[in-house]
Design a protein around this motif. Structure first.
Motif, PDB file in Angstrom:
ATOM      1  N   ALA A  82       0.826  -1.207   0.000  1.00  0.00           N
ATOM      2  CA  ALA A  82       0.000   0.000   0.000  1.00  0.00           C
ATOM      3  C   ALA A  82       0.860   1.257   0.000  1.00  0.00           C
ATOM      4  N   VAL A  83       1.919   1.252   0.777  1.00  0.00           N
ATOM      5  CA  VAL A  83       2.828   2.412   0.817  1.00  0.00           C
ATOM      6  C   VAL A  83       3.472   2.618  -0.540  1.00  0.00           C
ATOM      7  N   TRP A  84       3.885   1.528  -1.180  1.00  0.00           N
ATOM      8  CA  TRP A  84       4.492   1.638  -2.510  1.00  0.00           C
ATOM      9  C   TRP A  84       3.514   2.272  -3.508  1.00  0.00           C
ATOM     10  N   VAL A  85       2.280   1.770  -3.525  1.00  0.00           N
ATOM     11  CA  VAL A  85       1.282   2.299  -4.456  1.00  0.00           C
ATOM     12  C   VAL A  85       0.999   3.774  -4.168  1.00  0.00           C
ATOM     13  N   LEU A  86       0.883   4.123  -2.899  1.00  0.00           N
ATOM     14  CA  LEU A  86       0.629   5.525  -2.532  1.00  0.00           C
ATOM     15  C   LEU A  86       1.783   6.425  -2.965  1.00  0.00           C
ATOM     16  N   LEU A  87       3.014   5.940  -2.835  1.00  0.00           N
ATOM     17  CA  LEU A  87       4.168   6.735  -3.273  1.00  0.00           C
ATOM     18  C   LEU A  87       4.148   6.948  -4.782  1.00  0.00           C
ATOM     19  N   ILE A  88       3.743   5.919  -5.527  1.00  0.00           N
ATOM     20  CA  ILE A  88       3.654   6.049  -6.989  1.00  0.00           C
ATOM     21  C   ILE A  88       2.577   7.067  -7.361  1.00  0.00           C
ATOM     22  N   LEU A  89       1.427   6.985  -6.684  1.00  0.00           N
ATOM     23  CA  LEU A  89       0.341   7.932  -6.969  1.00  0.00           C
ATOM     24  C   LEU A  89       0.753   9.350  -6.599  1.00  0.00           C
ATOM     25  N   LEU A  90       1.492   9.490  -5.506  1.00  0.00           N
ATOM     26  CA  LEU A  90       1.973  10.810  -5.100  1.00  0.00           C
ATOM     27  C   LEU A  90       2.952  11.355  -6.124  1.00  0.00           C
ATOM     28  N   LEU A  91       3.861  10.505  -6.587  1.00  0.00           N
ATOM     29  CA  LEU A  91       4.814  10.933  -7.608  1.00  0.00           C
ATOM     30  C   LEU A  91       4.100  11.357  -8.876  1.00  0.00           C
ATOM     31  N   SER A  92       3.094  10.574  -9.287  1.00  0.00           N
ATOM     32  CA  SER A  92       2.352  10.917 -10.507  1.00  0.00           C
ATOM     33  C   SER A  92       1.615  12.245 -10.340  1.00  0.00           C
ATOM     34  N   TRP A  93       1.101  12.504  -9.132  1.00  0.00           N
ATOM     35  CA  TRP A  93       0.402  13.768  -8.886  1.00  0.00           C
ATOM     36  C   TRP A  93       1.371  14.939  -8.972  1.00  0.00           C
ATOM     37  N   VAL A  94       2.562  14.775  -8.398  1.00  0.00           N
ATOM     38  CA  VAL A  94       3.570  15.842  -8.435  1.00  0.00           C
ATOM     39  C   VAL A  94       3.983  16.123  -9.872  1.00  0.00           C
ATOM     40  N   VAL A  95       4.226  15.059 -10.638  1.00  0.00           N
ATOM     41  CA  VAL A  95       4.632  15.229 -12.035  1.00  0.00           C
ATOM     42  C   VAL A  95       3.525  15.902 -12.832  1.00  0.00           C
ATOM     43  N   SER A  96       2.275  15.550 -12.536  1.00  0.00           N
ATOM     44  CA  SER A  96       1.155  16.140 -13.271  1.00  0.00           C
ATOM     45  C   SER A  96       1.053  17.648 -13.059  1.00  0.00           C
ATOM     46  N   ARG A  97       1.564  18.134 -11.917  1.00  0.00           N
ATOM     47  CA  ARG A  97       1.546  19.571 -11.656  1.00  0.00           C
ATOM     48  C   ARG A  97       2.492  20.322 -12.582  1.00  0.00           C
ATOM     49  N   PHE A  98       3.570  19.622 -13.016  1.00  0.00           N
ATOM     50  CA  PHE A  98       4.597  20.273 -13.827  1.00  0.00           C
ATOM     51  C   PHE A  98       4.545  19.857 -15.292  1.00  0.00           C
ATOM     52  N   ALA A  99       3.795  18.800 -15.585  1.00  0.00           N
ATOM     53  CA  ALA A  99       3.707  18.317 -16.967  1.00  0.00           C
ATOM     54  C   ALA A  99       2.242  18.247 -17.386  1.00  0.00           C
ATOM     55  N   THR A 100       1.562  19.350 -17.227  1.00  0.00           N
ATOM     56  CA  THR A 100       0.123  19.390 -17.507  1.00  0.00           C
ATOM     57  C   THR A 100      -0.199  19.170 -18.979  1.00  0.00           C
ATOM     58  N   ASP A 101       0.794  19.392 -19.856  1.00  0.00           N
ATOM     59  CA  ASP A 101       0.546  19.230 -21.289  1.00  0.00           C
ATOM     60  C   ASP A 101       0.927  17.843 -21.799  1.00  0.00           C
ATOM     61  N   ASP A 102       1.332  16.961 -20.896  1.00  0.00           N
ATOM     62  CA  ASP A 102       1.742  15.619 -21.321  1.00  0.00           C
ATOM     63  C   ASP A 102       1.242  14.592 -20.314  1.00  0.00           C
ATOM     64  N   SER A 103      -0.024  14.218 -20.441  1.00  0.00           N
ATOM     65  CA  SER A 103      -0.622  13.262 -19.504  1.00  0.00           C
ATOM     66  C   SER A 103      -0.072  11.860 -19.682  1.00  0.00           C
ATOM     67  N   GLU A 104       0.562  11.585 -20.838  1.00  0.00           N
ATOM     68  CA  GLU A 104       1.099  10.250 -21.075  1.00  0.00           C
ATOM     69  C   GLU A 104       2.216   9.920 -20.089  1.00  0.00           C
ATOM     70  N   ILE A 105       3.002  10.917 -19.712  1.00  0.00           N
ATOM     71  CA  ILE A 105       4.067  10.691 -18.735  1.00  0.00           C
ATOM     72  C   ILE A 105       3.471  10.243 -17.410  1.00  0.00           C
ATOM     73  N   VAL A 106       2.404  10.895 -16.992  1.00  0.00           N
ATOM     74  CA  VAL A 106       1.741  10.536 -15.733  1.00  0.00           C
ATOM     75  C   VAL A 106       1.215   9.117 -15.803  1.00  0.00           C
ATOM     76  N   ARG A 107       0.571   8.764 -16.901  1.00  0.00           N
ATOM     77  CA  ARG A 107       0.022   7.417 -17.050  1.00  0.00           C
ATOM     78  C   ARG A 107       1.121   6.357 -16.995  1.00  0.00           C
ATOM     79  N   LYS A 108       2.261   6.644 -17.617  1.00  0.00           N
ATOM     80  CA  LYS A 108       3.334   5.652 -17.647  1.00  0.00           C
ATOM     81  C   LYS A 108       4.051   5.538 -16.299  1.00  0.00           C
ATOM     82  N   ILE A 109       4.094   6.618 -15.539  1.00  0.00           N
ATOM     83  CA  ILE A 109       4.641   6.524 -14.184  1.00  0.00           C
ATOM     84  C   ILE A 109       3.797   5.557 -13.362  1.00  0.00           C
ATOM     85  N   VAL A 110       2.482   5.701 -13.462  1.00  0.00           N
ATOM     86  CA  VAL A 110       1.580   4.812 -12.731  1.00  0.00           C
ATOM     87  C   VAL A 110       1.660   3.401 -13.309  1.00  0.00           C
ATOM     88  N   HIS A 111       1.702   3.298 -14.627  1.00  0.00           N
ATOM     89  CA  HIS A 111       1.764   2.004 -15.310  1.00  0.00           C
ATOM     90  C   HIS A 111       2.995   1.218 -14.863  1.00  0.00           C
TER      91      HIS A 111
END
Length: 235
Positions: free
Chosen positions: A22-51
């Motif tokens: 659970a901690v691992w998954v939460l850290l991945i989701l947190l990382l994807s959220w942080v990246v989404s704040r700075f890469a708003t024009d490229d959602s594919e990066i966020v999806r692949k971080i989670v993937h």
């Protein structure tokens, strides 16, 4: 098979196993959220971080020897959440509402099927191969294909690139080889099986209508690796 940390002499209790995952998954989701704040024009990066990040949960499940019923239950819950996310903004940045792909749903389903199958056979390495081929092979292929794919081709109307497909082949080969080498050592069958898995996974990934490759690649890679290893090891 449990690979123990130095000093760890027994399987951790179930509550600790679940907490670690659970901690691992939460850290991945947190990382994807942080990246989404700075890469708003490229959602594919966020999806692949989670993937890629969540796919590695299969290694944690194998390493911690998490019971099959826990993995299957998690897969069912994740499948329900992903289905809802196609209609509701539950996973913004990962699934777009109305997005014409069931890839995330198939990804969750494949996890449960492989855990149910290969945990029962006490051969978790093949479940790991299936998920990790999809995790790293497809994940890196999409990123390379979008960034550097100059040579295009189409399969059933879906655009692909040779650069992305080559990345899929190489990543799948490396993943399969490393997992099998860790279990059985350096024998010639591993290199043959890994090559076959890599080629098959690349072909299945090319046919990705509605995200079906997130189901066919893991199941196809795992089952092919399992069958070939049984056949070749018997000779």
């Amino acid at each position: 098979m449990l690979i123990l940390i130095p000093g760890l002499t027994s399987i951790p209790p179930l509550w600790l196993q679940i907490t670690i995952v659970a901690v691992w998954v939460l850290l991945i989701l947190l990382l994807s959220w942080v990246v989404s704040r700075f890469a708003t024009d490229d959602s594919e990066i966020v999806r692949k971080i989670v993937h890629i990040g969540t796919g590695n949960v299969i290694l944690l499940a194998w390493w911690l020897d998490i019971p099959a019923e826990v993995g299957i239950t998690a897969s069912i819950l994740a499948s329900i959440v992903t289905l809802l996310s196609y209609r509701l903004p539950i996973l913004p940045g990962i699934n777009s509402v109305g997005r014409q792909s069931l890839g995330t749903f198939f990804y969750a389903v494949s996890f449960g099927i492989l855990v149910a199958w290969f945990w029962h056979l006490q051969q978790p390495q093949y479940a790991a191969i299936g998920i990790m081929v999809m995790t790293w092979g497809d994940g890196l292929a999409a990123l390379v294909g979008q960034r550097f794919g100059q040579h295009k081709y189409k399969v059933f109307g879906v655009n692909k690139s040779w650069e992305g497909s080559l990345t899929m082949t190489l990543a799948s080969y490396m993943v399969s080889s490393l997992i099998l080498l860790g279990i059985q050592g350096n024998i010639w069958q591993i290199w043959v099986v890994s090559l076959a898995v890599a080629i098959a996974a690349t072909g299945l990934e090319a046919v990705s209508l509605l995200g079906i490759d997130n189901l066919t690649v893991p199941l196809g890679s795992a089952s092919l690796a399992f069958v070939l290893m049984q056949l070749l090891s018997a000779n």
